[in-house]
Design a protein around this motif. Structure first.
Motif, PDB file in Angstrom:
ATOM      1  N   UNK A 100     -10.951  11.173   5.757  1.00  0.00           N
ATOM      2  CA  UNK A 100     -10.464   9.811   6.023  1.00  0.00           C
ATOM      3  C   UNK A 100      -9.070   9.526   5.484  1.00  0.00           C
ATOM      4  N   UNK A 101      -8.298  10.535   5.146  1.00  0.00           N
ATOM      5  CA  UNK A 101      -6.933  10.301   4.687  1.00  0.00           C
ATOM      6  C   UNK A 101      -6.109   9.787   5.858  1.00  0.00           C
ATOM      7  N   UNK A 102      -5.384   8.737   5.635  1.00  0.00           N
ATOM      8  CA  UNK A 102      -4.544   8.202   6.696  1.00  0.00           C
ATOM      9  C   UNK A 102      -3.825   6.963   6.218  1.00  0.00           C
ATOM     10  N   UNK A 103      -3.064   6.373   7.063  1.00  0.00           N
ATOM     11  CA  UNK A 103      -2.866   6.724   8.463  1.00  0.00           C
ATOM     12  C   UNK A 103      -1.885   7.882   8.634  1.00  0.00           C
ATOM     13  N   UNK A 104      -2.289   8.819   9.482  1.00  0.00           N
ATOM     14  CA  UNK A 104      -1.449   9.958   9.828  1.00  0.00           C
ATOM     15  C   UNK A 104      -0.623   9.658  11.067  1.00  0.00           C
ATOM     16  N   UNK A 152       0.242   5.155  -1.638  1.00  0.00           N
ATOM     17  CA  UNK A 152      -0.239   6.128  -0.665  1.00  0.00           C
ATOM     18  C   UNK A 152       0.180   7.546  -1.057  1.00  0.00           C
ATOM     19  N   UNK A 153      -0.732   8.522  -0.918  1.00  0.00           N
ATOM     20  CA  UNK A 153      -0.365   9.914  -1.187  1.00  0.00           C
ATOM     21  C   UNK A 153       0.451  10.531  -0.044  1.00  0.00           C
ATOM     22  N   UNK A 154       0.609   9.797   1.049  1.00  0.00           N
ATOM     23  CA  UNK A 154       1.322  10.307   2.216  1.00  0.00           C
ATOM     24  C   UNK A 154       2.812  10.004   2.124  1.00  0.00           C
ATOM     25  N   UNK A 155       3.600  10.820   2.812  1.00  0.00           N
ATOM     26  CA  UNK A 155       5.049  10.614   2.847  1.00  0.00           C
ATOM     27  C   UNK A 155       5.359   9.248   3.443  1.00  0.00           C
ATOM     28  N   UNK A 156       6.317   8.537   2.867  1.00  0.00           N
ATOM     29  CA  UNK A 156       6.666   7.235   3.435  1.00  0.00           C
ATOM     30  C   UNK A 156       7.360   7.394   4.782  1.00  0.00           C
ATOM     31  N   UNK A 157       7.156   6.428   5.636  1.00  0.00           N
ATOM     32  CA  UNK A 157       7.841   6.402   6.926  1.00  0.00           C
ATOM     33  C   UNK A 157       9.129   5.595   6.772  1.00  0.00           C
ATOM     34  N   UNK A 158      10.127   5.871   7.606  1.00  0.00           N
ATOM     35  CA  UNK A 158      11.332   5.044   7.567  1.00  0.00           C
ATOM     36  C   UNK A 158      10.996   3.602   7.940  1.00  0.00           C
ATOM     37  N   UNK A 159      11.853   2.666   7.594  1.00  0.00           N
ATOM     38  CA  UNK A 159      11.587   1.266   7.966  1.00  0.00           C
ATOM     39  C   UNK A 159      11.439   1.118   9.482  1.00  0.00           C
ATOM     40  N   UNK A 160      10.621   0.159   9.932  1.00  0.00           N
ATOM     41  CA  UNK A 160      10.454  -0.058  11.378  1.00  0.00           C
ATOM     42  C   UNK A 160      11.795  -0.231  12.073  1.00  0.00           C
ATOM     43  N   UNK A 168       0.823  -1.207   0.000  1.00  0.00           N
ATOM     44  CA  UNK A 168       0.000   0.000   0.000  1.00  0.00           C
ATOM     45  C   UNK A 168       0.861   1.261   0.000  1.00  0.00           C
ATOM     46  N   UNK A 169       2.040   1.192   0.594  1.00  0.00           N
ATOM     47  CA  UNK A 169       2.901   2.371   0.718  1.00  0.00           C
ATOM     48  C   UNK A 169       3.230   2.988  -0.631  1.00  0.00           C
ATOM     49  N   UNK A 170       3.408   2.179  -1.661  1.00  0.00           N
ATOM     50  CA  UNK A 170       3.760   2.724  -2.974  1.00  0.00           C
ATOM     51  C   UNK A 170       2.596   3.490  -3.600  1.00  0.00           C
TER      52      UNK A 170
END
Length: 172
Positions: free
Chosen positions: A147-151, A99-107, A95-97
């Motif tokens: 409903x944009x998320x996850x924030x 997503x319109x949201x900025x990617x988070x660093x790896x866990x 889903x990350x690819x």
């Protein structure tokens, strides 16, 4: 109150009421509100330093939904404290690819978060997911208007709410 609609085969016995011309447009105009302008973190020349109040280590501008055209107020200025803690997986990698949201660093990688305490009442406008199936103690945070998320995220019943610094908009 009840309104009976005639069946398609029945002949109308009374004049049919029609929606007045321009009603839909008037409803849209009356319900629309001015959308505040927001900027994403990468657009600030000094990045995090431009949105951080150094005296209090809190958010200087209001935090908004980052979706263009939404701009819903999520959190008022000074209501969140900047924290550095390990990143977590908020959405599946596939889903990350999209997503319109900025990617988070790896866990496990350090990341910046806005910490909101002591209750969800500190927010102006935020939505909570149901508990996640693979982690029933965790809920995701999203814009309550679009409903944009996850924030961000929180633990069910917890007193700490974490918003990803790069996943919210900032009032300009």
């Amino acid at each position: 109150m009840r309104k009976l609609l005639p069946s398609p085969s029945a002949a109308p016995t009374a004049p049919q009421s029609q929606v007045p011309a321009g009603l839909w447009e008037a409803l849209q105009a009356s319900s629309s509100r001015p959308r505040p302008a927001s900027q994403l973190l990468p657009s600030f020349p000094n990045g995090l330093a431009d949105v951080l109040s150094p005296e209090t280590n809190t958010n200087k501008p209001d935090l908004l939904c980052p979706r263009p055209g939404c701009g819903s107020l999520i959190l008022k200025s000074g209501a969140a404290t900047l924290q550095e803690r390990s990143s977590i997986l908020l959405e599946p990698p596939e889903y990350q690819s999209r997503s319109p949201l900025a990617p988070l660093p790896p866990p496990g990688t350090p990341a910046h978060w806005w910490l909101v305490t002591p209750s969800p009442m500190a927010f102006e406008n935020i939505g909570f997911s149901k508990p996640l199936t693979d982690n029933p103690r965790m809920k995701l945070l999203a814009c309550a208007e679009c409903d944009l998320g996850p924030l961000g995220w929180c633990e069910q019943g917890g007193r700490e709410f974490w918003l990803a610094v790069g996943r919210v908009g900032y009032r300009v």
